[in-house]
Design an enzyme around this catalytic site. Structure first.
Site, PDB file in Angstrom:
ATOM      1  N   ASP A 203       0.857  -1.187   0.000  1.00 29.79           N
ATOM      2  CA  ASP A 203       0.000   0.000   0.000  1.00 29.79           C
ATOM      3  C   ASP A 203       0.893   1.237   0.000  1.00 29.79           C
ATOM      4  OD1 ASP A 203      -2.331   1.759   0.412  1.00 29.79           O
ATOM      5  OD2 ASP A 203      -3.354  -0.107   0.894  1.00 29.79           O
ATOM      6  N   HIS A 277      -3.152   2.971  -4.587  1.00 28.54           N
ATOM      7  CA  HIS A 277      -2.533   2.527  -3.324  1.00 28.54           C
ATOM      8  C   HIS A 277      -1.092   2.047  -3.541  1.00 28.54           C
ATOM      9  CE1 HIS A 277      -5.983   2.749  -0.566  1.00 28.54           C
ATOM     10  NE2 HIS A 277      -6.727   2.430  -1.614  1.00 28.54           N
ATOM     11  N   GLU A 354     -10.079   2.146  -5.296  1.00 26.46           N
ATOM     12  CA  GLU A 354      -9.809   3.549  -4.969  1.00 26.46           C
ATOM     13  C   GLU A 354      -8.655   4.149  -5.775  1.00 26.46           C
ATOM     14  OE1 GLU A 354     -11.313   3.688  -0.372  1.00 26.46           O
ATOM     15  OE2 GLU A 354      -9.297   2.920  -0.681  1.00 26.46           O
TER      16      GLU A 354
HETATM   17  C1  ACM Z   1     -11.098  -1.101   0.255  1.00 28.97           C
HETATM   18  O1  ACM Z   1     -11.635  -1.106   1.375  1.00 28.97           O
HETATM   19  N1  ACM Z   1     -10.521   0.000  -0.176  1.00 28.97           N
HETATM   20  C2  ACM Z   1     -11.089  -2.272  -0.590  1.00 28.97           C
END
Ligand code: ACM
Length: 634
Positions: A203, A277, A354
């Site tokens: 991440d 991410h 995201e």
């Molecule tokens: C997530 O909770 N962003 C998969």
């Protein structure tokens, strides 16, 4: 033999258990398919002989039995291939039993001994986990318990899981957890027959897995500046602050973890979260970015990174991989190649969630890709990326899974989907014939607060135990055969250590276990909660942390027409009394008891409350600032 068991049956008072749990003292989580309880108990002998049989390698089952029995009871354990009078007989069925399947078992406790029968070793293992839950709570202890009568109630159990995928996701990227901590997490999930550990390995805050062909991912990407407090709004680190917080798993560590998990019938699914991410990867190899200046980025410690208030949540620094750069796909080919070698599990999860698009929108390279490939939207750009990624994953002999954003812009031909933004994406994917694992925020996000905001580390939402218990992996409208199961996710932005990881996971992990293992028609929150309290006692013995948040009262505030502030207090579980004060002192059961809506006195600054069961305090002392109540009433 037959006569003997008939005779035995006739003199036992039999009660077919449906919601059998507390009246018999039996408290098995997850609830088995069928329990028949009888009167009587089996007393474990001084020396426990285990008949292991000759057919299968059942060492993991024997190891569990030996470890728990010798640690807590101090009894001598002997294992024999054949022992007609053994205390515990472990039997692999000669002919496949179609009722219990691959993971199910029959557990029979008679006044003379215990028999567990299964088709496969996994079933025996789960049978032993159930047996341990039938023993006194001291079996969970870390030292030999004195003055305990080691008895097991006479019972017959038939049990098998509802779903093959019974998962927990552990985010080891936002904060790093050591190999031994992950092992302890696996031990705890295996107690509750959960069988899939999804490790979120990468991440913006860290890359946690050694990739030998890309060493900077861990020499650079695994470390950031240590920060504590409320993650998300930390002050950006200065250049001279030490970047030594974090860590990673070597490939040997991963092999060890995989083996450790396998011995507990847990698969590990790795997640490499791209193309969003991905800041830790970008910082390690800035060529991955479409943005000029990415070589100045640093691995994030928890400073602001996205603007969540705006549509598309634009990123403040470009934490994405360049979907138009060939280097990106060469990089991913190397990463996935090594990851595929390390994890035997069929799936690799490639994230996809995201992914901010605002930097892609600025990129000439991305614009050129769109023109070349006739891509109309940024979602189609991500879909182009995901489909190329799916091919790379498949070229390594693995199946591709992603978060539900992979549906936007068109899902790849064989992709499996993990539905997190509610259940809609999951339903839609099953209708398009894709495999789905349900893990919606609404029921299964373990990073959410379990009680009132004044009592928990702050996250943007609350998920109480009772709500988690309502999790149903096959929602209306879904094509059931494509739902592989369910999973709960522990993101760790606000989780700094393993004790807090345990606190966030339990008891909601118990609720998850019942949703993915037990028959739907046997679920009942009140029965469940009575068992949960027994398991709290077991966790006290085992030294595992859990959240007592379920005992905290729920505050509901209203403003009356004449501007008064009214507070209603309720509890999530039955049978609790609430005592309160407005005078800043600590209430106990000699204070006023809550019976109906309270009107806040005009000069009060705080409302303190505590819950009792009978004359024993059971909840935590909750201090609610009146200012906070005023804000909520607006
Ligand atoms: C997530 O909770 N962003 C998969």
């Amino acid at each position: 033999m037959k006569k003997l068991s008939l005779l035995m049956c006739s003199c036992l008072i039999s009660a077919v258990g449906f919601s059998q749990q507390t009246s018999t003292g039996i408290a098995i989580i997850p609830e088995p398919v069928k329990i028949t309880t009888h009167t009587g108990k089996y007393l474990l002998p001084k020396t426990i002989t285990i008949q292991s049989g000759t057919k299968e390698d059942i060492n993991p089952v024997l190891d569990l039995l030996k470890k728990r029995f010798s640690t807590a009871t101090g009894k001598i354990i002997r294992v024999k291939k054949l022992a007609p009078t053994a205390a515990i007989k472990l039997i692999i069925a000669k002919k496949v039993d179609t009722v219990i399947g691959k993971e199910g078992y029959y557990l029979s406790v008679k006044p003379k001994g215990i028999t567990i029968t299964a088709n496969e070793t996994a079933g025996l293992y789960y049978g032993v986990q159930t047996l341990l839950q039938l023993l006194p709570k001291e079996i969970e202890g870390k030292a030999v318990a004195k003055n305990v009568k080691w008895t097991v109630p006479v019972v017959n159990i038939t049990d098998y899981p509802r779903f093959e995928w019974r998962g927990l996701m552990f985010d080891v990227a936002r904060h790093f957890f050591t190999k031994n901590e992950v092992m302890s997490y696996i031990d705890n999930m295996a107690r509750y027959k959960l069988n899939l550990l999804h490790l979120h390995l990468t991440d913006d805050e860290g890359w946690r897995i050694e990739i030998k062909s890309l060493p900077k991912l861990t020499t650079v990407g695994a470390y950031n500046v240590k920060r504590e407090g409320e993650f998300g709004n930390f002050i950006p680190p200065t250049a001279d602050e030490p970047r030594n917080y974090g860590g990673f798993y070597t490939q040997d560590d991963i092999r060890e973890l995989v083996k450790y998990a396998q011995d507990r019938f847990v698969n590990i699914m790795p997640e490499i979260d791209v193309p969003g991410h991905s800041l830790a990867a970008v910082v390690s190899y800035p060529q991955l970015s479409a943005t000029v200046g990415a070589d100045k980025y640093v691995v994030r410690s928890g400073e602001r990174i996205m603007d969540w208030s705006l549509p598309g949540h634009p990123a403040l620094v470009d934490n994405t991989l360049n979907p138009a750069g060939e280097y990106t796909y060469q990089f991913l080919d190397k990463v996935i190649g090594e990851v595929a070698q390390l994890f035997p599990f069929a799936y690799i999860h490639m994230g996809g969630d995201e992914c901010a698009k605002n930097f892609w929108e600025q990129s000439a390279e991305v614009k050129a890709l769109m023109a070349k490939e006739n891509l109309k939207t940024m979602e189609e750009v991500q879909s182009y990326f995901e489909k190329r990624l799916e091919k790379i994953v498949e070229s390594k002999g693995k199946k591709f899974m992603g978060w539900d954003e992979i549906l936007e812009g068109g899902i790849g031909p064989n992709a499996a989907l993990m539905s997190w933004r509610g259940i809609k994406g999951g339903i839609e994917a099953t209708q398009q014939n894709h495999d789905v694992v349900m893990s919606p925020t609404t029921f299964t996000y373990l990073d959410y607060m379990q009680s009132d905001r004044v009592m928990e580390p702050h996250v943007y939402a609350t998920l109480r135990l009772s709500k988690t218990y309502e999790f149903e992996p096959v929602p209306e409208g879904a094509v059931a055969k494509y739902i592989k199961g369910g999973q709960a996710n522990l993101w760790t932005e606000q989780v700094y250590n393993i004790r807090q990881a345990e606190y966030m996971t339990w008891p909601r992990g118990f609720a998850l276990a019942e949703s993915v293992w037990s028959p739907k028609e046997k679920k009942n929150f009140n029965t469940f909660f009575a068992k949960v309290e027994k398991h709290f006692e077991r966790f006290n013995e085992a030294g595992i942390k859990y959240a007592p948040s379920v005992y905290d009262p729920i505050f509901t505030v209203t403003r009356t027409a004449d501007k008064k502030l009214n507070v209603e207090l309720t509890t999530e579980v039955q049978g609790l009394d609430i005592y309160y004060s407005f005078d800043n002192s600590y209430p106990d059961n000699y204070y006023p008891k809550y019976t109906s809506t309270l009107t806040v006195p005009i000069d009060a600054t705080q409302l303190r409350v505590i819950t009792y069961r009978g004359n024993k305090p059971i909840g935590r002392m909750v201090t609610m600032p009146i200012e906070e109540l005023n804000k909520r009433a607006k």
